[in-house]
Design a protein around this motif. Structure first.
Motif, PDB file in Angstrom:
ATOM      1  N   GLY A   1      56.088  38.324  74.754  1.00 40.23           N
ATOM      2  CA  GLY A   1      54.776  38.886  73.882  1.00 40.23           C
ATOM      3  C   GLY A   1      53.735  37.372  73.083  1.00 40.23           C
ATOM      4  N   SER A   2      52.809  38.293  71.697  1.00 40.90           N
ATOM      5  CA  SER A   2      52.330  37.362  71.081  1.00 40.90           C
ATOM      6  C   SER A   2      53.194  36.775  70.245  1.00 40.90           C
ATOM      7  N   ILE A   3      52.777  35.720  69.860  1.00 39.17           N
ATOM      8  CA  ILE A   3      53.540  34.876  68.125  1.00 39.17           C
ATOM      9  C   ILE A   3      52.915  35.744  67.551  1.00 39.17           C
ATOM     10  N   TRP A   4      51.306  36.471  67.165  1.00 39.28           N
ATOM     11  CA  TRP A   4      51.024  37.054  66.005  1.00 39.28           C
ATOM     12  C   TRP A   4      50.936  38.436  66.451  1.00 39.28           C
ATOM     13  N   ASP A   5      52.163  39.212  67.041  1.00 41.55           N
ATOM     14  CA  ASP A   5      52.461  40.651  66.929  1.00 41.55           C
ATOM     15  C   ASP A   5      53.682  40.866  66.172  1.00 41.55           C
ATOM     16  N   GLU A   6      52.922  41.441  65.009  1.00 42.73           N
ATOM     17  CA  GLU A   6      54.160  41.566  63.697  1.00 42.73           C
ATOM     18  C   GLU A   6      54.642  43.033  63.850  1.00 42.73           C
ATOM     19  N   ASN A   7      54.960  43.185  64.987  1.00 39.47           N
ATOM     20  CA  ASN A   7      55.802  44.183  65.504  1.00 39.47           C
ATOM     21  C   ASN A   7      57.311  44.192  66.401  1.00 39.47           C
ATOM     22  N   LEU A   8      56.609  42.144  66.758  1.00 35.62           N
ATOM     23  CA  LEU A   8      58.047  41.389  67.533  1.00 35.62           C
ATOM     24  C   LEU A   8      58.856  40.551  66.413  1.00 35.62           C
ATOM     25  N   ALA A   9      60.163  41.891  66.248  1.00 38.50           N
ATOM     26  CA  ALA A   9      60.503  41.173  64.993  1.00 38.50           C
ATOM     27  C   ALA A   9      61.150  39.812  65.649  1.00 38.50           C
TER      28      ALA A   9
END
Length: 259
Positions: free
Chosen positions: A184-192
């Motif tokens: 995922g992206s390090i900016w993805d707020e949904n990636l815990a």
């Protein structure tokens, strides 16, 4: 003009500059009655595109792409290279670099001397206590697996957006029970996994482009007393609390901020 181009993604800017170089080469050729060969025309386009890209402030690695793009097309047609070869090369580049065209973060691999230098930045061992470490853009997983072997009292997390490096690092970390990698992206707020409040040490080896944004994220999320480490690339207008010079072939530098 430069400010206007910066509103576009780098890939779009590069394409616009290629078109501008083509148009200018055609105009100059007609005005001066220059008889270009296909290769000389392509080289002229490439030189102009690279020059325009430098003036537009694109990253240095874009200049090489801009210079070689048109000549590569001419050579491909001249040697009648099967299209399947280029399709295969494109697919390989896609799974390795994935969103580099958008993020301007290529695949950088840190050296084993950097891995050893990071050991000194981990929390001191304490009986019965563990710490958490994250590698933002973990590449092939070298940092994670090395530290997991040296300091088994830690839990190590990697985040990687490119599929092939992710697969490689996932396979590499399987023997390490205290390692995990996420796609995922390090900016993805949904990636815990990307919520930095849970980590004691945050490490990044990205590029100059996202460092200011990453610093804002680190300041907003990281806890007091935790450590933020950037390899090579500085945070604009933020002097590090500590700098470690690494004697590897790249003369790497670890920049350390204590929150």
């Amino acid at each position: 003009m430069r400010a206007l181009l910066h509103k576009f993604p780098p890939s779009v800017t590069a394409l616009l500059l290629q078109v501008a170089a083509l148009a200018l080469t055609l105009l100059v050729g007609r005005a001066l009655a220059i008889q270009f060969t296909p290769l000389s025309f392509a080289l002229a386009c490439g030189l102009l595109a690279a020059g325009f890209s430098h003036l537009a402030g694109l990253a240095r690695w874009w200049l090489f792409i801009q210079l070689c793009f048109a000549p590569a097309l001419v050579l491909m047609l001249a040697f009648d290279i099967p299209p399947g070869i280029f399709l295969a090369a494109f697919l390989i580049m896609l799974v390795v670099y994935w969103s580099t065209f958008r993020t301007q973060v290529p695949l950088y691999l840190s050296s084993n001397k950097v891995w050893h230098a990071l050991e000194a930045l981990l929390p001191p061992p304490q009986a019965g206590k563990t710490f958490r470490f994250i590698d933002l853009g973990s590449g092939l997983g070298g940092v994670l697996t090395h530290l997991a072997r040296i300091r088994p009292d830690g839990h190590y997390t990697g985040v990687e957006s490119a599929p092939l490096p992710l697969l490689w690092s996932w396979l590499r970390t399987q023997p390490c029970r205290n390692c995990e990698v996420h796609w995922g992206s390090i900016w993805d707020e949904n990636l815990a996994a990307c919520h930095l409040a849970q980590y004691d040490v945050v490490f990044a080896y990205l590029s100059p482009v996202p460092m200011e944004k990453l610093w804002r994220k680190a300041r907003a999320e990281m806890r007091p007393g935790t450590v933020f480490v950037s390899s090579t690339f500085a945070v604009p207008e933020q002097a590090p609390h500590q700098t470690l010079q690494v004697d590897d072939m790249h003369h790497s530098t670890l920049l350390v901020w204590r929150m």
